[in-house]
Design an enzyme around this catalytic site. Structure first.
Site, short mmCIF file in Angstrom:
data_model
loop_
_atom_site.label_atom_id
_atom_site.label_comp_id
_atom_site.label_asym_id
_atom_site.label_seq_id
_atom_site.Cartn_x
_atom_site.Cartn_y
_atom_site.Cartn_z
N ARG A 102 -0.45 13.62 -18.51
CA ARG A 102 -0.37 12.83 -17.27
C ARG A 102 -1.31 13.43 -16.22
O ARG A 102 -2.00 12.71 -15.49
CB ARG A 102 1.07 12.79 -16.73
N LYS A 119 5.56 3.72 -0.84
CA LYS A 119 5.84 2.43 -1.48
C LYS A 119 7.29 2.39 -1.95
O LYS A 119 7.81 3.39 -2.45
CB LYS A 119 4.92 2.25 -2.69
N GLU A 154 7.45 -3.79 -0.99
CA GLU A 154 7.12 -4.49 -2.23
C GLU A 154 8.32 -5.27 -2.81
O GLU A 154 9.15 -4.71 -3.52
CB GLU A 154 6.62 -3.48 -3.30
N LYS A 182 3.38 -5.96 -0.19
CA LYS A 182 2.88 -5.99 -1.57
C LYS A 182 3.72 -6.99 -2.38
O LYS A 182 4.72 -6.62 -3.01
CB LYS A 182 2.96 -4.58 -2.17
#
Ligand code: 13P
Length: 342
Positions: A47, A137, A178, A220
């Site tokens: 990752r 977010k 979002e 979003k």
């Protein structure tokens, strides 16, 4: 600097002509799924290597103004010992952080979920900020069926988004709000419009109740599309027109930018839809841009395949995909560009 000036500086850095946001904030199970698709087992090292590839792509700051990171990435370093958020900053890109802790079924609303992570959020934001994050977010998901989302689901999810956004702004962190209406299912485009309109109304009502400053946040949303299993075929112009229609009814002009998620569209579809919206509505009150994960990364992961000798080639693929989306953000994309270099 006072908090609203701090938030405004971040908004100015994120909302720039020809630029959008990369979502590279896949949780461990999600990135494991993406890696598995190319035959890789997800490890911390892999990752780290993959996200270093993204953040160190030469010149990517021309098209990308912000990158949403997963908590793990915020604390990782590249091979030279440089913190990964610093790689973004060196390219003029603002580091952001996904702060929600995933979804759980919502009791009393069969089929609906709610996102967790509000407890202790203020303290976590202080830590993330110390590591370089300037925006955040939080995602709520809305499955679509004849009976979902329920009224309760819509209310509870809106409330969570608004609480999150208010906490972020109080800490000097720009919130990305979002609400994702899912593409899964066989619902029609009309049903997607109906659900999305309800969802966005509820979200903005809740944001107002919580005193969230709309000028200092980003939205979003998902685009208006028929469900993945629906047989209805719609063209690019229709998706753009319908998405704009719903957004104009629901999103106040004070919101500086709408940065769409891609939601399972192909990279080409997501780019074409964004382009059509910018062409159809060049005078929109908000910026119309992207905050894609899969639509920016799918071809990059495929090219890289975990192979160190493929890093430069994968970075070129990423650069090109970001460039095409930058053109779409300006209404200057042509599908013919998919097969040519600029
Ligand atoms: P997709 O663009 O793959 O939908 O992801 C966006 C995102 O950030 C999901 O939370």
């Amino acid at each position: 600097m006072d908090i609203s000036s701090e938030l405004q500086v971040t908004i100015n850095d994120l909302v720039q002509p020809g630029k959008g946001i990369l979502a590279a904030d896949e949780s461990e199970p999600t990135i494991a799924k993406r890696f598995k698709a190319i035959g890789l087992t997800s490890t911390e090292e892999l990752r780290r290597a993959y996200r270093t590839l993204l953040l160190s792509t030469p010149g990517i700051g021309r098209f990308i103004s912000g990158i949403i990171l997963f908590e793990e990435t915020l604390g990782q370093r590249d091979d030279n010992g440089k913190p990964l958020p610093a790689l973004a900053i060196a390219q003029g890109i603002v580091p952001g952080i996904k702060v929600d802790k995933g979804i759980t079924p919502l009791p009393g609303a069969p089929g609906d979920n709610v996102t967790q992570g509000l407890d202790g959020l203020g303290a976590r934001l202080k830590n993330y900020k110390a590591l370089g994050a300037r925006f955040a977010k939080w995602r709520e998901v809305y499955p679509v069926s004849d009976s979902n989302p329920t009224m309760l689901g819509i209310e509870v999810n809106a409330e969570a988004l608004a609480q999150y956004a208010a906490i972020c702004q109080s800490e000097g962190i720009v919130p990305i709000v979002e609400p994702e209406v899912l593409l899964d299912g066989n619902h029609t485009m009309e049903r997607c419009s109906e659900v999305t309109e309800h969802v966005l109304h509820a979200v903005f009502h809740a944001l107002h109740r919580h005193g969230v400053l709309l000028e200092l946040m980003l939205l979003k949303p998902s685009m208006i599309l028929p469900g993945k299993e629906c047989t209805e075929r719609v063209n690019v112009e229709t998706v753009a027109r319908e998405t704009l229609r719903v957004l104009k009814r629901t999103v106040p002009a004070a919101v500086p930018s709408i940065n769409f998620l891609s939601g399972g569209q192909t990279p080409q579809q997501a780019t074409a839809h964004l382009d059509a919206m910018n062409r159809q509505c060049s005078q929109a009150p908000w910026g119309l841009s992207f905050s894609y994960a899969r639509a920016l990364q799918e071809p990059v992961i495929a090219c890289w395949s975990g192979n160190p000798s493929q890093v430069a080639a994968a970075q070129q693929v990423f650069y090109r995909r970001a460039e095409l989306n930058s053109l779409a953000r300006q209404g200057k994309y042509d599908p013919k560009m998919e097969s040519t270099s600029l």
